[in-house]
Design an enzyme around this catalytic site. Structure first.
Site, short mmCIF file in Angstrom:
data_model
loop_
_atom_site.label_atom_id
_atom_site.label_comp_id
_atom_site.label_asym_id
_atom_site.label_seq_id
_atom_site.Cartn_x
_atom_site.Cartn_y
_atom_site.Cartn_z
N LYS A 104 0.87 -1.18 0.00
CA LYS A 104 0.00 0.00 0.00
C LYS A 104 0.90 1.24 0.00
O LYS A 104 1.92 1.27 0.68
CB LYS A 104 -0.90 0.03 1.24
CG LYS A 104 -1.61 -1.28 1.55
CD LYS A 104 -2.69 -1.63 0.54
CE LYS A 104 -3.44 -2.87 0.92
NZ LYS A 104 -3.01 -4.10 0.30
N GLY A 105 0.52 2.24 -0.76
CA GLY A 105 1.30 3.49 -0.78
C GLY A 105 2.26 3.58 -1.95
O GLY A 105 3.01 4.53 -2.07
N CYS A 106 2.23 2.59 -2.82
CA CYS A 106 3.07 2.63 -4.01
C CYS A 106 2.23 3.09 -5.20
O CYS A 106 1.08 2.69 -5.35
CB CYS A 106 3.66 1.25 -4.33
SG CYS A 106 5.10 0.87 -3.36
N GLN A 107 2.85 3.89 -6.04
CA GLN A 107 2.19 4.38 -7.24
C GLN A 107 1.93 3.22 -8.21
O GLN A 107 0.87 3.12 -8.80
CB GLN A 107 3.12 5.42 -7.89
CG GLN A 107 2.62 6.07 -9.13
CD GLN A 107 3.63 7.07 -9.68
OE1 GLN A 107 4.67 7.31 -9.10
NE2 GLN A 107 3.31 7.64 -10.81
N SER A 108 2.92 2.35 -8.36
CA SER A 108 2.75 1.18 -9.21
C SER A 108 2.44 -0.02 -8.33
O SER A 108 2.52 0.06 -7.12
CB SER A 108 4.01 0.95 -10.05
OG SER A 108 5.16 1.25 -9.32
#
Length: 139
Positions: free
Chosen positions: A49-53
């Site tokens: 969670k919290g990743c752009q990809s």
């Protein structure tokens, strides 16, 4: 090798490059060399969670060491997780929890990433530490 020894090795490797374009290419190469995660682990439970990809990280314990596998749908992100897996995989939970992550700053990674990628990097480190915390509590 200890986590610190691996991190020092990574810092040495990055210091060989003269500019950030070369470092980005190296990160991408590391991502390409990352062993593939088993498709069955590419689930929502394993997404960071919290990743752009999309980044999937799976952990399992083998004897007293945690083995991480990962993948990403973005080539640069895949390289970043490859660096983290190299540093923390096949280590004891306690050692992962106690490990510093200064090497990320030493190679200049955070400062050369977009804010969203830098946030993703922090989320990846947190997730690796959370797995270590869970396995440490289990033992």
């Amino acid at each position: 090798m200890t986590i610190k020894e691996i991190q020092d090795e990574i810092v040495d490797e990055f210091s060989m490059f003269e500019d950030w374009m070369q470092r980005y290419e190296y990160i991408i190469d590391l991502g390409k060399a990352l062993p593939l995660i088993d498709e069955k682990y590419k689930t929502d439970d394993n997404i960071i969670k919290g990743c752009q990809s999309k980044v999937w990280v799976h952990a399992e314990q083998n004897d007293d060491k945690i083995i991480f596998t990962a993948d990403s749908d973005a080539i640069l992100t895949k390289g970043i997780i490859a660096i983290l897996i190299r540093a923390f995989s096949n280590q004891k939970a306690k050692d992962i929890l106690e490990a510093k992550t200064d090497f990320i700053d030493e190679i200049g990674l955070k400062e050369h990433l977009s804010p969203t990628r830098a946030n993703g990097l922090v989320s990846m480190v947190k997730q690796i530490k959370m797995y270590a915390l869970a396995y440490n509590a289990k033992n």
